[in-house]
Design a protein around this motif. Structure first.
Motif, PDB file in Angstrom:
ATOM      1  N   ALA A   1       0.839  -1.206   0.000  1.00 30.05           N
ATOM      2  CA  ALA A   1       0.000   0.000   0.000  1.00 30.05           C
ATOM      3  C   ALA A   1       0.871   1.252   0.000  1.00 30.05           C
ATOM      4  N   GLU A   2       2.018   1.173   0.653  1.00 33.32           N
ATOM      5  CA  GLU A   2       2.927   2.321   0.710  1.00 33.32           C
ATOM      6  C   GLU A   2       3.493   2.656  -0.673  1.00 33.32           C
ATOM      7  N   ALA A   3       3.843   1.632  -1.438  1.00 34.13           N
ATOM      8  CA  ALA A   3       4.352   1.859  -2.796  1.00 34.13           C
ATOM      9  C   ALA A   3       3.282   2.509  -3.661  1.00 34.13           C
ATOM     10  N   HIS A   4       2.044   2.036  -3.541  1.00 37.05           N
ATOM     11  CA  HIS A   4       0.944   2.620  -4.301  1.00 37.05           C
ATOM     12  C   HIS A   4       0.710   4.064  -3.876  1.00 37.05           C
ATOM     13  N   ALA A   5       0.706   4.313  -2.583  1.00 35.22           N
ATOM     14  CA  ALA A   5       0.487   5.675  -2.079  1.00 35.22           C
ATOM     15  C   ALA A   5       1.569   6.631  -2.576  1.00 35.22           C
ATOM     16  N   ALA A   6       2.806   6.171  -2.605  1.00 43.52           N
ATOM     17  CA  ALA A   6       3.897   7.013  -3.097  1.00 43.52           C
ATOM     18  C   ALA A   6       3.676   7.342  -4.574  1.00 43.52           C
ATOM     19  N   TRP A   7       3.223   6.367  -5.360  1.00 46.48           N
ATOM     20  CA  TRP A   7       2.983   6.605  -6.780  1.00 46.48           C
ATOM     21  C   TRP A   7       1.831   7.585  -6.990  1.00 46.48           C
ATOM     22  N   ILE A   8       0.767   7.435  -6.214  1.00 48.11           N
ATOM     23  CA  ILE A   8      -0.404   8.307  -6.333  1.00 48.11           C
ATOM     24  C   ILE A   8      -0.026   9.770  -6.090  1.00 48.11           C
ATOM     25  N   GLN A   9       0.956   9.992  -5.248  1.00 47.51           N
ATOM     26  CA  GLN A   9       1.371  11.360  -4.905  1.00 47.51           C
ATOM     27  C   GLN A   9       2.549  11.847  -5.744  1.00 47.51           C
ATOM     28  N   SER A  10       3.014  11.051  -6.678  1.00 50.82           N
ATOM     29  CA  SER A  10       4.210  11.404  -7.435  1.00 50.82           C
ATOM     30  C   SER A  10       3.917  12.452  -8.515  1.00 50.82           C
ATOM     31  N   ALA A  11       4.914  13.270  -8.784  1.00 55.28           N
ATOM     32  CA  ALA A  11       4.795  14.295  -9.821  1.00 55.28           C
ATOM     33  C   ALA A  11       4.539  13.695 -11.205  1.00 55.28           C
ATOM     34  N   PRO A  12       5.226  12.598 -11.593  1.00 47.24           N
ATOM     35  CA  PRO A  12       4.956  12.044 -12.928  1.00 47.24           C
ATOM     36  C   PRO A  12       3.492  11.614 -13.119  1.00 47.24           C
ATOM     37  N   LEU A  13       2.898  11.000 -12.095  1.00 50.16           N
ATOM     38  CA  LEU A  13       1.504  10.591 -12.231  1.00 50.16           C
ATOM     39  C   LEU A  13       0.597  11.814 -12.321  1.00 50.16           C
TER      40      LEU A  13
END
Length: 102
Positions: A60-72
């Motif tokens: 879940a932490e990896a997904h959360a980091a991606w959701i908040q990432s600038a590229p996404l």
């Protein structure tokens, strides 16, 4: 613990091709994100403006980091005004899953 995420979205009729293209590009980018195990995009065969993404993340932490990432966030911007409402994102808990190859 790995998590599965399904996103359900609907493109406005006049933007189906643009949405399809952007979602495919986003899937390619997501696959390169740290912690992404899998990311696939599908269009409903009976209604090609309905799209689903299915993602698997190591945590879940990896997904959360991606959701908040600038590229996404940057890749989401071209979809504004081309979708009907906001996508529905569902994070799933595994009940019974067939493991790869076993």
């Amino acid at each position: 613990m790995p998590i599965h995420v399904i996103t359900l979205a609907e493109a406005l009729p006049q933007h189906v091709d643009a949405v399809r293209s952007q979602l495919a590009e986003m899937a390619n980018m997501t696959r390169m994100a740290e912690g992404c195990v899998r990311c696939d995009v599908y269009a409903a065969s009976g209604g090609p403006r309905y799209f689903n993404t299915i993602e698997v993340w190591v945590s879940a932490e990896a997904h959360a980091a991606w959701i908040q990432s600038a590229p996404l966030l940057k890749s989401i911007a071209p979809l504004f005004g081309k979708m009907k409402g906001l996508p529905e994102v569902r994070v799933l808990d595994v009940i019974n899953e067939l493991a790869d190859g076993t």
